[in-house]
Design an enzyme around this catalytic site. Structure first.
Site, PDB file in Angstrom:
ATOM      1  N   ASP A 127       3.103   1.215  13.694  1.00 57.68           N
ATOM      2  CA  ASP A 127       2.461  -0.100  13.774  1.00 57.68           C
ATOM      3  C   ASP A 127       3.246  -1.148  14.552  1.00 57.68           C
ATOM      4  OD1 ASP A 127       0.382   0.923  12.225  1.00 57.68           O
ATOM      5  OD2 ASP A 127       1.249   0.213  10.358  1.00 57.68           O
TER       6      ASP A 127
ATOM      7  N   ASP B 235       0.802  -1.222   0.000  1.00 61.10           N
ATOM      8  CA  ASP B 235       0.000   0.000   0.000  1.00 61.10           C
ATOM      9  C   ASP B 235       0.833   1.269   0.000  1.00 61.10           C
ATOM     10  OD1 ASP B 235       0.885  -0.407   2.589  1.00 61.10           O
ATOM     11  OD2 ASP B 235      -1.095  -0.320   3.520  1.00 61.10           O
TER      12      ASP B 235
END
Length: 728
Positions: A441, A70
């Site tokens: 993350d 992404d």
């Protein structure tokens, strides 16, 4: 990996405004061991760490496969080395938006051809997308700029593929967009125009075309914007029609992926009630017998709307060798954890592969996330089955790509694939590790070796998500502190240089909702923690003089500023108020702050102040397009550095032989090119140390040199992990 994803969607012009610019020059994409700069660039190995949104095996060439991400570009599998080769590291600073790959396509008749549809965001502030086309499997590229935006890091990025080579003509390509309908090229992707006759009406806020797939000589298109139909087809490339009898209802609202079983002449489609990867709570799987338009629901398991076990369906793959063999994935199944279902009888019966799976994550230990065993996965929308091996199956997650050769034993298949979005870098002057990193993350990691994933995995006690702060006491390097998003406390300290951690005994209440950057003074006796919410709201900073046991508010600290500790004097802290262009300083260990220099560049929260190691009051201000500024009197005054036109981030490393001042590294510009530079003479002159093949898009977060190895530099990227360079 959702990185700084905006909540608003762009309102684009209609389908009439989709003319393309063709004939762009060749873009180099071939990696070299050492670039023209004389530097060799490699990844610090973590392994994966980001959302792999698509995997594609070539149907005619054994072992040829591609992966898209992404925000981190695309990769080609190198079977001889058993690693992934990055294909878009040549993407430069100005084209950072092209590192998000919305879709990819191969040509079954021409194995060397590869096409990528690139564009990370479809927001009004983002640049338009582009189609990259290669005749040598991604070694070099030609580029066509589109006049529409693509959204590789937005909702629906796990659908697809939205790009397809027409099964009747290799010169014809189809591209499904989010807000501008269906595009068509008749010259192998060099020029694009709206596809005439496509019946669905684009929406300024929807998903548009979610996938394109060939079933024999017919092209099918999934549609994610609602309406009476969400699946269309053309058999002649001109006339489109809604597929009759298609499923409807909440569980079939958005078609996610499709795959064609050419032996059984059946098209399988996975559906969900939302595009994903988040927000799905219902879904289904259906198959279409294309010869007679006969639909059959073959959903393996129904989401339970009355419980926490809700999910959609995402990934889909059919076996090219065995008719009726198909694999699908659940998605957004948090209660029972996502799984893969496999059928060998055309979907009449299914077996979950999760229950018998043996996961070996020894190569990337962070995948345990602080627990005893790793999870099977989440955000499973990329799923691919080797057309030459019925037991070779791979699936992507939000952090890795798992693979198996026997449908039982699974391990990450991510060598060479690094997609971390990095926010913090510390290179200790002593100790076992040359690098400690913080990322979005996956929190903080301790890198004892640069060539293998950290053996201790991510920092635990507590486990945290995105790192917001990481700092080491300059005169006491065994003491390191970190901050970030987490469910069990958002701050922690290490007394062994970052190997092990313990949470602060207490933390300010606001830390739960707005953890920000943290600093520690030179001798490790004082912590200063700033707080800012992701929506831009700022809060008073807090100070601790007892290793995080108690905290007190510092009203005079500029809210939201990044605290900077003087590396030599424990009593000194600095903070730059980017809103007013004022440097604040504390001479009492962070208890109070007073303004010093003012009238400096203002208006951008990404302006950065860095203190030169081993010196008191030697400060450098990277002010982006406003250049580089230096103070040698603790922020009392600053002088513009004439050698720099722009400076985005700056750090220091070991001095060159015979030099009295540390080497300086920066991402910036001394002329027209934004690049990575080194100076060995206090910024009087600079040498570019990356090259056109090694640019990695946007690299303005942080950079630091190694205090023990001259010439070695660590560079944070937004999607290509940590790059480190050394003189070749």
């Amino acid at each position: 990996m959702l990185t700084s994803s905006p909540s608003r969607r762009a309102v684009l012009a209609g389908a009439a405004a989709v003319a393309a610019v063709a004939g762009a020059p060749v873009l180099a994409g071939r990696a070299r061991a050492a670039g023209a700069s004389g530097y060799r660039w490699r990844n610090v190995v973590i392994g994966g760490t980001g959302f792999i949104t698509g995997v594609l095996f070539h149907p005619r060439v054994r072992g040829l496969a591609y992966a898209r991400t992404d925000i981190g570009g695309a990769y080609r599998w190198d079977g001889r080395r058993e690693s992934w080769v990055p294909l878009l590291d040549h993407i430069g600073w100005d084209d950072w938006n092209l590192l998000g790959v919305e879709a990819m396509a191969v040509d079954p008749a021409h194995p060397d051809r590869l096409y990528l549809a690139c564009g990370t965001y479809a927001q009004t502030w983002a640049d338009n997308g582009a189609v990259l086309r290669s005749d040598d499997r991604g070694a070099t590229w030609r580029r066509t700029d589109l006049t529409v935006r693509l959204g590789a890091n937005e909702d629906g990025r796990g659908t697809g593929e939205r790009l397809l080579v027409d099964p009747r003509d290799s010169d014809t390509l189809w591209l499904g967009t989010r807000h501008d309908g269906l595009l068509k090229s008749t010259d192998r992707g060099a020029g694009w125009a709206p596809a005439g006759g496509f019946p669905a009406t684009p929406s300024a806020t929807g998903q548009g075309v979610t996938f394109l797939v060939a079933a024999g000589r017919t092209v099918y298109a999934g549609w994610g914007d609602g309406g009476d139909a969400n699946l269309f087809r053309t058999s002649d490339g001109v006339t489109w029609e809604a597929v009759p009898g298609q499923p409807s209802g909440t569980a079939a609202r958005v078609p996610i992926r499709a795959a064609y079983d050419r032996h059984a002449r059946e098209l399988y489609v996975t559906y969900a009630d939302a595009p994903g990867p988040n927000g799905q709570s219902d879904g289904s799987v259906h198959k279409l017998r294309t010869a007679g338009d006969e639909w059959t629901e073959v959903t393996p398991a129904k989401p339970d709307a009355g419980s926490a076990d809700t999910f959609g369906y995402g990934g889909l793959a059919v076996d090219a060798r065995r008719p009726g063999t198909v694999v699908v994935s659940t998605n957004n199944r948090w209660a029972a954890v996502d799984t893969l279902y496999r059928s060998t009888d055309g979907g009449r019966s299914w077996r979950s592969l999760k229950e018998t799976a043996v996961l070996d994550v020894s190569e990337t230990p962070y995948l345990k996330w602080g627990e005893d065993e790793p999870k099977f996965g989440w955000w499973i929308q990329a799923l691919a089955l080797d057309p030459y091996d019925s037991h070779h199956l791979v699936y992507g997650t939000g952090a890795t790509l798992y693979g198996t050769r026997d449908l039982r034993h699974w391990a990450p298949r991510v060598r060479g694939l690094e997609e971390t979005s990095v926010t913090q870098l510390v290179s200790p002057p002593t100790g076992r590790a040359h690098l400690i990193s913080g990322a979005r993350d996956i929190g903080v990691m301790y890198h004892e070796r640069l060539t293998s994933s950290p053996a201790r995995g991510m920092a635990t006690n507590p486990v945290s998500g995105s790192a917001t702060g990481l700092a080491q006491a300059a005169r006491r390097p065994a003491y390191v502190v970190r901050a970030g998003w987490g469910g069990n406390g958002n701050g922690a300290a290490s007394h062994d240089g970052g190997r092990t951690w313990r949470p602060f005994a207490s933390q300010p209440g606001i830390a739960e909702d707005a953890p920000g950057p943290i600093a520690v003074n030179a001798d490790g006796s004082v912590l200063l923690w700033s707080f800012a919410h992701w929506d831009g709201t700022t809060y008073p900073a807090h100070r601790s003089a007892d290793d995080g046991a108690t905290w007190s508010e510092v009203p005079s600290f500029p809210k939201g500023a990044v605290p900077v500790a003087d590396p030599a004097d424990p009593a000194l802290f600095y903070a730059y108020d980017t809103g007013t262009g004022t440097l604040f300083a504390s001479t009492d260990g962070g208890r109070s702050f007073a303004a010093r220099a003012s009238g400096l560049p203002a208006g951008d929260s990404q302006f950065k102040v860095v203190a030169a190691p081993g010196r008191t009051g030697d400060l450098w201000l990277s002010a982006k397009g406003n250049g580089l500024h230096r103070s040698t009197d603790g922020g009392g005054s600053f002088t513009a550095v004439e050698s720099c036109r722009a400076s985005y981030t700056l750090g220091f490393g070991k001095a060159a032989a015979g030099a009295a001042y540390p080497a300086i590294y920066q991402v910036g510009s001394t002329g027209a090119i934004t690049a990575v530079y080194r100076s060995d003479d206090e910024a009087r002159t600079w040498v570019r140390i990356n090259d056109d093949d090694h640019q990695w898009g946007w690299t303005g977060e942080t950079v630091t040199g190694d205090p023990r190895v001259y010439g070695r530099v660590y560079l944070a990227t937004n999607g290509r992990g940590i790059q480190y360079g050394e003189p070749a």
